[in-house]
Design a protein around this motif. Structure first.
Motif, short mmCIF file in Angstrom:
data_model
loop_
_atom_site.label_atom_id
_atom_site.label_comp_id
_atom_site.label_asym_id
_atom_site.label_seq_id
_atom_site.Cartn_x
_atom_site.Cartn_y
_atom_site.Cartn_z
N GLY A 127 30.33 -10.73 21.45
CA GLY A 127 28.71 -9.94 21.34
C GLY A 127 28.12 -9.11 22.40
N LEU A 128 28.84 -8.94 23.13
CA LEU A 128 28.42 -7.89 24.42
C LEU A 128 28.72 -6.49 23.79
CD1 LEU A 128 30.04 -9.30 27.66
CD2 LEU A 128 27.78 -9.72 26.60
N GLY A 129 27.78 -5.58 24.28
CA GLY A 129 27.84 -4.22 24.07
C GLY A 129 28.94 -3.58 24.96
N PRO A 130 29.64 -2.43 24.61
CA PRO A 130 30.62 -1.94 25.45
C PRO A 130 29.94 -1.28 26.78
CG PRO A 130 29.84 -0.31 23.82
CD PRO A 130 29.08 -1.49 23.55
N GLU A 131 30.79 -1.50 27.96
CA GLU A 131 30.47 -0.87 29.16
C GLU A 131 30.86 0.42 29.16
OE1 GLU A 131 32.03 -3.58 32.37
OE2 GLU A 131 31.60 -5.14 31.19
N ALA A 132 30.28 1.34 30.15
CA ALA A 132 30.31 2.74 30.23
C ALA A 132 30.16 3.38 31.44
CB ALA A 132 29.62 3.37 29.23
N ILE A 133 30.66 4.48 31.86
CA ILE A 133 30.26 5.20 33.15
C ILE A 133 30.05 6.41 32.65
CG2 ILE A 133 31.20 6.11 35.45
CD1 ILE A 133 33.36 4.04 35.15
N PHE A 134 28.74 7.05 33.10
CA PHE A 134 28.20 8.49 32.82
C PHE A 134 28.44 9.19 34.01
CE2 PHE A 134 25.19 7.21 29.04
CZ PHE A 134 25.84 6.63 28.56
N PHE A 135 29.05 10.54 34.00
CA PHE A 135 29.31 11.37 35.08
C PHE A 135 28.50 12.47 34.94
CE2 PHE A 135 32.96 8.97 34.67
CZ PHE A 135 33.51 8.59 35.94
N TYR A 136 27.42 13.02 35.99
CA TYR A 136 26.89 14.14 36.19
C TYR A 136 27.29 14.94 37.15
CZ TYR A 136 24.11 10.92 33.14
OH TYR A 136 23.51 10.28 32.16
N PRO A 137 28.43 15.69 36.99
CA PRO A 137 28.86 16.60 38.29
C PRO A 137 27.93 17.66 38.49
CG PRO A 137 30.45 16.59 36.48
CD PRO A 137 29.34 15.74 35.99
N SER A 138 28.11 18.18 39.84
CA SER A 138 26.98 18.95 40.30
C SER A 138 27.54 20.26 39.81
CB SER A 138 27.37 19.16 42.05
OG SER A 138 27.24 18.06 42.66
N SER A 139 28.74 20.55 39.63
CA SER A 139 29.23 21.59 38.86
C SER A 139 30.00 21.32 37.79
CB SER A 139 30.14 22.84 39.69
OG SER A 139 31.13 22.25 40.41
N GLY A 140 29.80 21.75 36.45
CA GLY A 140 30.94 21.45 35.31
C GLY A 140 29.98 20.54 34.43
N ALA A 141 30.90 20.31 33.23
CA ALA A 141 30.20 19.64 32.23
C ALA A 141 30.17 18.26 32.42
CB ALA A 141 30.87 19.53 30.96
#
Length: 139
Positions: free
Chosen positions: A62-76
Motif C-alpha cells: 500500500g506504500l508509494g514507490p520511493e525515489a531519488i531526484f538528481f539536479y546536477p550543477s551541469s547536465g540533465a
C-alpha cells in the motif's frame, strides 16, 4: 551484417549499468541514513551527509514507490524510481543508491506522500534534500 552489429550495440547498451558522480542537489524520498548535527525540519539547514537507499517497491504494502531526484550543477536532471527495479523478481539487478556530502535538511516523515506510511516513525524513511558532492551507485 549491419543488423547483427546494430543488435550487438543495442544489447551492449542495455547491459550497461554505471555510476554517476558530480555536484548539485539530490532529493531522497524514502529510506536514507542522515549524518548531521542539525535537527530535522526545513528550517534547519546545515552540513552533513546522506546515504539514500530506496527499497524495492511492493504494491501489496500500500506504500508509494520511493525515489531519488538528481539536479546536477551541469547536465540533465534525472530520477531513480524504486518501481523500476525488482531484484527479487530477477530483473533490475540492484537498486541504485546515492550519497551526498554538503548542506542538507531532512524530515523524518513523508508529509503525507505515502511512501513511508504506515511506519509513522523515523525508522530511516522520510525526505532529505542535499546540496553538495554526489555519487550514485548503479545509476
Amino acid at each position: 551484417m549491419m543488423k547483427i552489429i546494430a543488435a550487438s550495440v543495442l544489447f551492449s547498451a542495455a547491459m550497461v549499468g554505471g555510476d554517476w558522480s558530480g555536484s548539485g542537489k539530490i532529493t531522497c524520498y524514502g529510506h536514507s541514513e542522515v549524518t548531521s548535527d542539525i535537527n530535522e525540519g526545513a528550517d534547519n539547514y546545515g552540513p552533513g551527509s546522506v546515504y539514500c537507499t530506496p527499497v524495492e517497491w511492493d504494491y501489496d504494502t500500500g506504500l508509494g514507490p520511493e525515489a531519488i531526484f538528481f539536479y546536477p550543477s551541469s547536465g540533465a536532471e534525472f530520477e531513480i524510481w524504486a518501481w523500476d527495479y525488482h531484484p527479487s523478481w530477477g530483473y533490475g539487478d540492484v537498486m541504485p543508491t546515492a550519497r551526498c556530502t554538503g548542506n542538507l535538511w531532512y524530515r523524518s516523515q513523508d508529509l503525507g506522500a505515502g511512501f513511508c506510511t504506515p511506519h509513522k516513525n523515523w525508522r530511516g524513511c522520510g525526505i532529505v534534500e542535499c546540496h553538495g558532492d554526489i555519487t550514485c551507485e548503479g545509476c
